[in-house]
Enzyme design. Structure first.
Site, PDB file in Angstrom:
ATOM      1  N   ALA A 148      29.777  -8.421 -23.738  1.00  0.00           N
ATOM      2  CA  ALA A 148      28.465  -8.704 -24.512  1.00  0.00           C
ATOM      3  C   ALA A 148      27.746 -10.071 -24.102  1.00  0.00           C
ATOM      4  O   ALA A 148      26.307  -9.705 -24.072  1.00  0.00           O
ATOM      5  CB  ALA A 148      29.152  -8.982 -26.172  1.00  0.00           C
ATOM      6  N   GLN A 206      34.905 -12.599 -28.267  1.00  0.00           N
ATOM      7  CA  GLN A 206      34.742 -13.217 -27.028  1.00  0.00           C
ATOM      8  C   GLN A 206      34.646 -12.236 -25.801  1.00  0.00           C
ATOM      9  O   GLN A 206      34.911 -12.908 -24.702  1.00  0.00           O
ATOM     10  CB  GLN A 206      35.975 -14.170 -26.512  1.00  0.00           C
ATOM     11  CG  GLN A 206      36.159 -15.737 -27.533  1.00  0.00           C
ATOM     12  CD  GLN A 206      34.849 -16.526 -27.030  1.00  0.00           C
ATOM     13  OE1 GLN A 206      34.024 -16.415 -26.195  1.00  0.00           O
ATOM     14  NE2 GLN A 206      34.716 -17.495 -27.792  1.00  0.00           N
ATOM     15  N   SER A 207      33.690 -11.397 -26.035  1.00  0.00           N
ATOM     16  CA  SER A 207      33.624 -10.587 -25.083  1.00  0.00           C
ATOM     17  C   SER A 207      32.703 -10.844 -23.939  1.00  0.00           C
ATOM     18  O   SER A 207      31.533 -11.367 -24.021  1.00  0.00           O
ATOM     19  CB  SER A 207      32.562  -8.973 -25.788  1.00  0.00           C
ATOM     20  OG  SER A 207      32.274  -8.318 -24.680  1.00  0.00           O
ATOM     21  N   ASN A 208      33.304 -10.836 -22.713  1.00  0.00           N
ATOM     22  CA  ASN A 208      32.320 -11.085 -21.314  1.00  0.00           C
ATOM     23  C   ASN A 208      31.294 -10.149 -21.292  1.00  0.00           C
ATOM     24  O   ASN A 208      30.191 -10.587 -20.749  1.00  0.00           O
ATOM     25  CB  ASN A 208      33.273 -11.080 -20.245  1.00  0.00           C
ATOM     26  CG  ASN A 208      34.556 -12.215 -20.289  1.00  0.00           C
ATOM     27  OD1 ASN A 208      34.058 -13.153 -20.445  1.00  0.00           O
ATOM     28  ND2 ASN A 208      35.598 -11.699 -20.128  1.00  0.00           N
ATOM     29  N   GLY A 243      34.946  -7.461 -28.348  1.00  0.00           N
ATOM     30  CA  GLY A 243      35.476  -8.491 -29.129  1.00  0.00           C
ATOM     31  C   GLY A 243      34.777  -9.523 -29.111  1.00  0.00           C
ATOM     32  O   GLY A 243      33.731  -9.693 -28.528  1.00  0.00           O
TER      33      GLY A 243
END
Ligand SMILES: *Cc1c(COP(=O)(O)O)cnc(C)c1O
Length: 333
Positions: free
Chosen positions: A74, A70-72, A68
């Site tokens: 990534a 706001q992917s942690n 997503g």
């Protein structure tokens, strides 16, 4: 054992939030995997220790992953890749993909992705369903330019990534052997489940190392049957890597804490985020750990875990929270 590069600050502490434990009526302990590092911290770093070791062994100069906006995962990948001199390409899901990556926000995880110098690619939720093919195609494009790309699946959740959480359970076993956290195995490990890899690793490791009898994976998006299938697949992959059958603790995927949708919380879930911060100084995020904690509060209210020894795994997520000030306005002064 599979090759691993040390990225996380280990062992992470196990703390006892006494006032919160009293409030919930359980013997509550918290594994601080939000403290596996600085800006790169969270559960994903344990998976990346194996995944990035594999990338380096494959001669990769670039890692490709997705999530997503706001992917942690990534963000952790972008920072860990930078620390190893690897380039990172992040395929990020957003409804406004047409506006391109430049239009993605500059807060929270996205700020850190940008600081790390990752290449951001905005894709629509429809494209995201084909993420595996899209990432593979990009790897092939890079290969034609003489580069070597390594694709990491969503959340780092495959058999190799899950080994990070098998190892986390060994770490907890050693802490128990030292007499920490009460010294005895737990009745249950409770954690947030978003792509299944953490649940798979915990289920295997909890049984292998006698850390807990049961695992309660709190689904934050999909339903229980979907996650059960994913977790089964990941455990199967881990067994393939280890070349043997692996035991698994009794695993239950709870869907009562999913909330209205992925990254959307109910008022009650936000109140539980505030409760943990005010009662214990523990900062949970609304997308993952806050929902899982709220699910735990609900189990306690139903009397399901009364008096039990419960280990809540704090899997991180702080940067995402810091991008959500407005969403938390209802529960903050
Ligand atoms: C990714 C993530 C999870 C879920 O872990 P999975 O292995 O993807 O199920 C939980 N908490 C946080 C903060 C995360 O970033």
């Amino acid at each position: 054992m599979k090759p691993r590069i040390p990225l996380a600050h280990l062992p992470t502490p196990i703390v006892k939030p006494q006032r919160l434990a009293d409030r919930l009526g359980i013997d509550l302990w918290v594994k601080r995997d939000d403290a596996t590092g600085g800006a790169e911290a969270g559960n994903k770093l344990r998976k990346l220790e194996y995944l990035l070791a594999d990338a380096l062994a494959a001669g990769a100069d670039t890692v490709i992953t997705c999530g997503g906006a706001q992917s942690n995962h990534a963000r952790a990948t972008a920072l860990a890749a930078a620390s190893l001199g690897l380039r990172a390409v992040l395929f990020l899901r957003t409804r406004d993909a047409d506006a391109g990556a430049a239009a993605l926000p500059r807060s929270g995880n996205l700020l850190l992705d940008r600081l790390a110098g990752a290449e951001l690619v905005a894709i629509t939720p429809e494209q995201y369903r084909d993420r595996a093919a899209i990432m593979q195609a990009h790897a092939e494009r890079l290969s034609r330019q003489g580069r070597v790309a390594y694709v990491i699946p969503e959340g780092g959740s495959n058999g190799l990534g899950a080994l990070g959480y098998v190892r986390a359970m060994l770490e907890i076993r050693k802490q128990l052997d030292l007499g920490l956290a009460g010294g005895e195995p737990f009745d249950a490990v409770v954690h947030a489940c978003g792509s299944g890899g953490t649940a798979a690793g915990i289920a295997i490791g909890a049984a292998l190392y006698d850390v807990a009898r049961t695992v309660r994976a709190m689904a934050v998006c999909d339903d229980a049957p979907t996650f059960e299938a994913i977790i089964d697949r990941v455990i199967g992959e881990a067994e393939g890597l280890m070349g043997r059958d692996l035991p698994r603790a009794e695993l239950r995927v709870d869907e009562h804490a999913r909330g209205p949708a992925y990254a959307e919380s109910s008022r009650e879930q936000l109140e539980h985020v505030a409760l943990a911060a005010r009662t214990a100084g523990l900062v949970f995020d609304p997308v993952y750990t806050g929902k899982a904690f709220s699910g735990l509060v609900e189990l306690c209210e139903r009397g399901e875990l009364r008096g039990g020894r419960v280990l809540f795994v704090h899997t991180g997520g702080l940067p995402g929270l810091l991008a959500q000030g407005e969403a938390l306005a209802a529960v903050t002064p």
